[in-house]
Design a protein around this motif. Structure first.
Motif, PDB file in Angstrom:
ATOM      1  N   ARG A  38       0.808  -1.203   0.000  1.00  0.00           N
ATOM      2  CA  ARG A  38       0.000   0.000   0.000  1.00  0.00           C
ATOM      3  C   ARG A  38       0.854   1.273   0.000  1.00  0.00           C
ATOM      4  O   ARG A  38       0.335   2.384   0.142  1.00  0.00           O
ATOM      5  N   GLY A  39       2.173   1.108  -0.120  1.00  0.00           N
ATOM      6  CA  GLY A  39       3.045   2.259  -0.306  1.00  0.00           C
ATOM      7  C   GLY A  39       3.534   2.931   0.950  1.00  0.00           C
ATOM      8  O   GLY A  39       3.995   4.085   0.899  1.00  0.00           O
ATOM      9  N   VAL A  40       3.480   2.237   2.104  1.00  0.00           N
ATOM     10  CA  VAL A  40       3.895   2.886   3.350  1.00  0.00           C
ATOM     11  C   VAL A  40       5.064   2.156   4.020  1.00  0.00           C
ATOM     12  O   VAL A  40       5.226   2.217   5.242  1.00  0.00           O
ATOM     13  N   LEU A  41       5.884   1.495   3.227  1.00  0.00           N
ATOM     14  CA  LEU A  41       7.060   0.828   3.777  1.00  0.00           C
ATOM     15  C   LEU A  41       7.908   1.783   4.595  1.00  0.00           C
ATOM     16  O   LEU A  41       8.481   1.407   5.627  1.00  0.00           O
ATOM     17  N   ASN A  42       7.991   3.049   4.175  1.00  0.00           N
ATOM     18  CA  ASN A  42       8.872   4.008   4.853  1.00  0.00           C
ATOM     19  C   ASN A  42       8.340   4.458   6.208  1.00  0.00           C
ATOM     20  O   ASN A  42       8.969   5.277   6.875  1.00  0.00           O
ATOM     21  N   ARG A  43       7.194   3.913   6.667  1.00  0.00           N
ATOM     22  CA  ARG A  43       6.661   4.264   7.985  1.00  0.00           C
ATOM     23  C   ARG A  43       6.501   3.033   8.877  1.00  0.00           C
ATOM     24  O   ARG A  43       5.789   3.080   9.879  1.00  0.00           O
ATOM     25  N   LEU A  44       7.182   1.940   8.567  1.00  0.00           N
ATOM     26  CA  LEU A  44       7.008   0.691   9.307  1.00  0.00           C
ATOM     27  C   LEU A  44       8.197   0.410  10.221  1.00  0.00           C
ATOM     28  O   LEU A  44       9.354   0.649   9.858  1.00  0.00           O
ATOM     29  N   LEU A  45       7.894  -0.130  11.400  1.00  0.00           N
ATOM     30  CA  LEU A  45       8.893  -0.616  12.339  1.00  0.00           C
ATOM     31  C   LEU A  45       8.482  -2.022  12.777  1.00  0.00           C
ATOM     32  O   LEU A  45       7.284  -2.329  12.854  1.00  0.00           O
ATOM     33  N   VAL A  46       9.473  -2.862  13.093  1.00  0.00           N
ATOM     34  CA  VAL A  46       9.169  -4.218  13.550  1.00  0.00           C
ATOM     35  C   VAL A  46      10.054  -4.586  14.729  1.00  0.00           C
ATOM     36  O   VAL A  46      11.152  -4.055  14.895  1.00  0.00           O
ATOM     37  N   SER A  47       9.564  -5.523  15.538  1.00  0.00           N
ATOM     38  CA  SER A  47      10.339  -5.992  16.677  1.00  0.00           C
ATOM     39  C   SER A  47       9.649  -7.202  17.297  1.00  0.00           C
ATOM     40  O   SER A  47       8.582  -7.636  16.827  1.00  0.00           O
ATOM     41  N   HIS A  48      10.255  -7.740  18.383  1.00  0.00           N
ATOM     42  CA  HIS A  48       9.720  -8.919  19.050  1.00  0.00           C
ATOM     43  C   HIS A  48       8.845  -8.579  20.251  1.00  0.00           C
ATOM     44  O   HIS A  48       7.967  -9.358  20.614  1.00  0.00           O
ATOM     45  N   ASP A  49       9.125  -7.469  20.950  1.00  0.00           N
ATOM     46  CA  ASP A  49       8.578  -7.219  22.287  1.00  0.00           C
ATOM     47  C   ASP A  49       8.950  -8.395  23.187  1.00  0.00           C
ATOM     48  O   ASP A  49       8.121  -8.964  23.895  1.00  0.00           O
ATOM     49  N   ALA A  50      10.238  -8.743  23.154  1.00  0.00           N
ATOM     50  CA  ALA A  50      10.720  -9.933  23.852  1.00  0.00           C
ATOM     51  C   ALA A  50      11.562  -9.553  25.057  1.00  0.00           C
ATOM     52  O   ALA A  50      11.759  -8.403  25.387  1.00  0.00           O
ATOM     53  N   GLY A  51      12.147 -10.554  25.712  1.00  0.00           N
ATOM     54  CA  GLY A  51      12.910 -10.484  26.931  1.00  0.00           C
ATOM     55  C   GLY A  51      12.204 -11.400  27.931  1.00  0.00           C
ATOM     56  O   GLY A  51      11.522 -12.335  27.532  1.00  0.00           O
ATOM     57  N   TRP A  52      12.207 -11.158  29.178  1.00  0.00           N
ATOM     58  CA  TRP A  52      12.908 -10.144  29.943  1.00  0.00           C
ATOM     59  C   TRP A  52      13.132 -10.703  31.317  1.00  0.00           C
ATOM     60  O   TRP A  52      12.477 -11.674  31.747  1.00  0.00           O
ATOM     61  N   TYR A  53      14.066 -10.159  32.008  1.00  0.00           N
ATOM     62  CA  TYR A  53      14.332 -10.548  33.397  1.00  0.00           C
ATOM     63  C   TYR A  53      13.204 -10.032  34.275  1.00  0.00           C
ATOM     64  O   TYR A  53      12.843  -8.859  34.219  1.00  0.00           O
TER      65      TYR A  53
END
Length: 356
Positions: free
Chosen positions: A273-288
């Motif tokens: 849809r043309g919005v690659l330049n506004r995307l972020l990704v991650s795991h929301d992982a961890g944690w102690y």
């Protein structure tokens, strides 16, 4: 603003939103990224995980304390996972644990040195989870008073450590927003206006996101200063596309072995849809986890590199597109003042390297 009006505006590509400093941490400046070790140039950040945790304490704001854990043990537990991520190509690591939920800038600074990572910490308070992690004074103080507190951490460092925040972290439950959630978002907007720091907000659902955009509009902060954290919640494509077209950052941050394919499909749909330049990704992982033996179960930070990136390539992503997602976008999102995010008020306003 209702959802239909939001989509109509965004589809047109427009939106009516308007102590002592230690020697290792030079004074903040626009155009840099603030890590726990001091500012770096955006080009230095590298492949970045935009939402992770090293330590989280769920005991509650009234009881949380660093006396509840051994920082040496937490260091020993977390370090191998951070080194594993670095070995896979990670260089930037955005640690999203806020104050009163276990934020520990000294621990993060030590881990950054040992793991060879650019780690960012934050200022702000977390209003989700029915306000369990909101300190008592935040209920009593005004948005301006809270912005004063958070801005001082940017100006002087956190709790006498000299470590400065690299972004503003807040959180809201599902909409409609509560009074305290609205105040926290307003305080974040005013802190952004003073510091240029990006706002990353744990967002319960789409309604909560739209209400936060309304508050930003009232505060004359553009969506480009805002990260819609947990945008995978109550998934609907069109509101995410609409928000991204206004400049907001859309973060898909639940990547795990069981969600890789779903996450790959969602970011691919957004890219198409043309919005690659506004995307972020991650795991929301961890944690102690303080209070659990050896910090309890710890989920690592490797799936993005070992499984998710190969899934993107299988879906037809090019190396440049993967680099945009993991390198260019986080650098832009967390650069201080890269997009000041401010719309001048009207005159009438009153006071990668990846495997696979």
């Amino acid at each position: 603003m209702n959802r239909r009006a939001f989509l109509r505006a965004s589809g047109a590509g427009c939106f009516a939103l308007l102590g002592a400093k230690p020697s290792f941490a030079p004074a903040p400046s626009a155009g840099t990224i603030m890590t726990v070790a001091g500012p770096i140039r955006p080009a230095e950040l590298g492949s970045t995980l935009s939402h992770e945790h090293v330590l989280v304490d769920f005991i509650g704001a009234d009881t949380v304390s660093r006396d509840r854990y051994d920082p040496g043990e937490a260091f020993d537990v977390a370090l191998p996972y951070l080194r594993r991520a670095r070995a896979l190509g990670c260089r930037g690591f955005v640690e999203c644990t806020p104050a009163y939920l276990g934020r520990d800038p000294r621990l993060l600074a030590r881990l950054a040195r040992a793991a060879g990572l650019h780690i960012l910490t934050n200022t702000g308070y977390y209003g989700a989870a029915n306000d369990k992690y909101v300190p008592r004074h935040a209920h009593e103080e005004s948005a301006d008073q809270l912005a004063d507190r958070w801005s001082r951490e940017w100006e002087n460092g956190i709790e006498g450590t000299g470590v400065r925040p690299g972004f503003i972290k807040t959180g809201v439950d599902a909409g409609p927003l509560s009074e305290i959630d609205r105040k926290l978002v307003r305080a974040a907007a005013r802190t952004h206006a003073r510091t240029g720091l990006t706002i990353a907000s744990h967002t319960g659902n789409t309604q909560a996101a739209l209400e936060q955009f309304e508050i930003l509009a009232q505060e004359h902060v553009r969506p480009g200063a805002f990260i819609w954290v947990h945008a995978q919640n109550d998934w609907e494509l069109e509101p995410r596309v609409g928000a991204a077209r206004t400049g907001a950052w859309i973060e898909i941050d639940n990547i795990d072995r069981g969600t890789v394919q779903q996450c790959a499909e969602r970011v691919t749909a957004l890219k198409q849809r043309g919005v690659l330049n506004r995307l972020l990704v991650s795991h929301d992982a961890g944690w102690y986890r303080p209070g659990e033996p050896k910090g309890g179960a710890f989920r690592g930070f490797d799936t993005v590199y070992t499984t998710f990136v190969p899934a993107l390539r299988q879906a037809g992503w090019t190396s440049d597109e993967v680099s945009q997602l993991l390198v260019s976008n986080p650098a832009a999102a967390f650069t201080v003042g890269s997009d000041p995010g401010l719309t001048p008020p009207p005159l009438s306003r009153e006071p990668a390297r990846c495997t696979g």
